[in-house]
Write a protein that holds these residues in place. Sequence first.
Motif, PDB file in Angstrom:
ATOM      1  N   THR A  83       7.786  -4.611  -2.213  1.00 42.97           N
ATOM      2  CA  THR A  83       7.644  -3.586  -0.812  1.00 42.97           C
ATOM      3  C   THR A  83       6.675  -2.368  -0.530  1.00 42.97           C
ATOM      4  N   GLY A  84       5.703  -2.217  -1.661  1.00 42.12           N
ATOM      5  CA  GLY A  84       4.545  -1.554  -1.394  1.00 42.12           C
ATOM      6  C   GLY A  84       3.527  -1.402  -1.295  1.00 42.12           C
ATOM      7  N   SER A  85       3.316  -2.239   0.040  1.00 42.42           N
ATOM      8  CA  SER A  85       1.767  -3.314   0.800  1.00 42.42           C
ATOM      9  C   SER A  85       1.430  -2.020   1.593  1.00 42.42           C
ATOM     10  N   GLY A  86       2.005  -0.519   1.755  1.00 39.99           N
ATOM     11  CA  GLY A  86       1.657  -0.075   3.136  1.00 39.99           C
ATOM     12  C   GLY A  86       1.360   0.767   2.690  1.00 39.99           C
ATOM     13  N   PHE A  87      -0.346   1.697   3.281  1.00 35.99           N
ATOM     14  CA  PHE A  87      -1.290   2.418   2.677  1.00 35.99           C
ATOM     15  C   PHE A  87      -0.494   4.196   2.436  1.00 35.99           C
ATOM     16  N   SER A  88      -0.879   4.054   1.147  1.00 31.13           N
ATOM     17  CA  SER A  88       0.083   4.773   0.592  1.00 31.13           C
ATOM     18  C   SER A  88      -0.418   6.437   0.701  1.00 31.13           C
ATOM     19  N   LEU A  89      -0.095   7.562   0.466  1.00 34.52           N
ATOM     20  CA  LEU A  89      -0.687   8.748  -0.494  1.00 34.52           C
ATOM     21  C   LEU A  89      -2.297   8.154  -0.861  1.00 34.52           C
ATOM     22  N   ASP A  90      -1.881   7.928  -1.894  1.00 34.75           N
ATOM     23  CA  ASP A  90      -2.790   7.660  -3.347  1.00 34.75           C
ATOM     24  C   ASP A  90      -4.182   7.237  -2.076  1.00 34.75           C
ATOM     25  N   ASP A  91      -4.172   6.326  -1.380  1.00 30.72           N
ATOM     26  CA  ASP A  91      -4.846   5.364  -0.455  1.00 30.72           C
ATOM     27  C   ASP A  91      -5.686   6.148   0.446  1.00 30.72           C
ATOM     28  N   GLU A  92      -5.344   7.921   0.745  1.00 30.88           N
ATOM     29  CA  GLU A  92      -5.783   8.447   1.830  1.00 30.88           C
ATOM     30  C   GLU A  92      -6.166   9.036   0.755  1.00 30.88           C
ATOM     31  N   LYS A  93      -5.999   9.813  -0.265  1.00 35.23           N
ATOM     32  CA  LYS A  93      -6.719  10.707  -0.925  1.00 35.23           C
ATOM     33  C   LYS A  93      -8.320  10.003  -1.562  1.00 35.23           C
ATOM     34  N   GLU A  94      -7.575   8.606  -1.758  1.00 35.35           N
ATOM     35  CA  GLU A  94      -9.518   7.537  -2.095  1.00 35.35           C
ATOM     36  C   GLU A  94     -10.465   7.259  -1.017  1.00 35.35           C
ATOM     37  N   LEU A  95      -9.739   7.118   0.183  1.00 30.05           N
ATOM     38  CA  LEU A  95     -10.433   7.058   1.498  1.00 30.05           C
ATOM     39  C   LEU A  95     -11.115   8.536   1.902  1.00 30.05           C
TER      40      LEU A  95
END
Length: 405
Positions: A254-266
């Motif tokens: 179920t972890g297919s959303g936009f995570s905090l790690d994704d936000e930091k990387e972007l």
Amino acid sequence: MIAKFCSAKAKPTVMANYLLNDRLDDHTAQCIYGDKNVWLNKMRGFKANHPYLSFVYAFSGIDSEKLTPEIEQNVIQQFLDVYCPEIPKPFLNILAVKHEDKGNNEIHILLSNMRYDSNKMVRFSPSHKGEYLKKLQLLQKKINNQHGFENPNDIKQTNTIIDTFKMLKTSKERLSCLTTLIEEKVADNQIGSRDEIIKHLNQLGFNVNRIGKNYISIKNDEMRVSVRLKGVFYGEDSINEMIRYRHNLKSSKTGSGFSLDDEKELTRIVDKHAQKLKQSFLKYQNSTKALNKQNDIQRQKNTKAQNIKIKSRKKNNGKFSNAINKISRAIKNIARFAKDHFKQSDANKQTKLTDRRITKAKSETSKLLARFFNSQPAPYTTTTGVIIETNKINKNESHTKINKN
């Protein structure tokens, strides 16, 4: 929703006319950001192999129904924040068109590869050593998570399953393929009841022949025999069973959303791009300052040389005036000499005629000398002045010579 870059090989005029053509009259295309004429006018003076970027947001049928003017402006703004960080909008040339393609909506963005505060070409989509694709995927994932759009990975997987289903021959293999597809849709909360399963199967091209207490019988044109889907998902209590199924799933599914790690990387990638754009602009500013400084120095040199030339001309004009005065004095000496050596009664008429000739000679001499001295360098002027002075006629010497004769 899928975010992607398209080929930008077509000329700007061709591309703009393709997006905003007869579809405007059919109301299947609409300019939602910028102006076509303004965009083309700015592009006319820009000559480059790749003068613009062509970016597309492609929405599925379900996502197209969710689109609103506010969401459209939001996705355009997020594109500008990611690919044109820290650049004011007045210095960008943007055209965004919403149009229909094969029944689905698309937002097509054309971005000129130029900063109009420097009139220099800029790379708005640099590679960053392999991070270009990652930035595109993170932007796509972020927007899908914010507005509840379909995940393109799920769409791609669904298409793969359907293509695989067409290649299968036995009923058992087909049944397993469809069961896997339904379970994945339920796990992602895209299907929440038996009625939604039937609706989804109809969209995939299957006809529902029979609905039982705990099964659904389906068939399509490529199948000789119907396939019966059995299980808790196809019964009367399908809603509760699907909720229970999602609750028991592992968190990894179920972890297919936009995570905090994704936000930091972007954010890291965008900051890196912004730093490169800033360094490029500072380099342009420094080169412009250096060029302006050189121009100022050259301008000062030209002004100084011009002043020296003016002073030299004034100095030469002074020498020229001295020479004219010496010639005038020499001519007056001749006139006085003539008056002294003729009878006074006979010399009156001759004196008047001589005065006129002297005046005319002085005028003509002034014009000739002015033309001569302006065409010659300063040293020659000085030498000429000396010659005139040394050849000056002396009244007493002339008087002596005439008496002897």
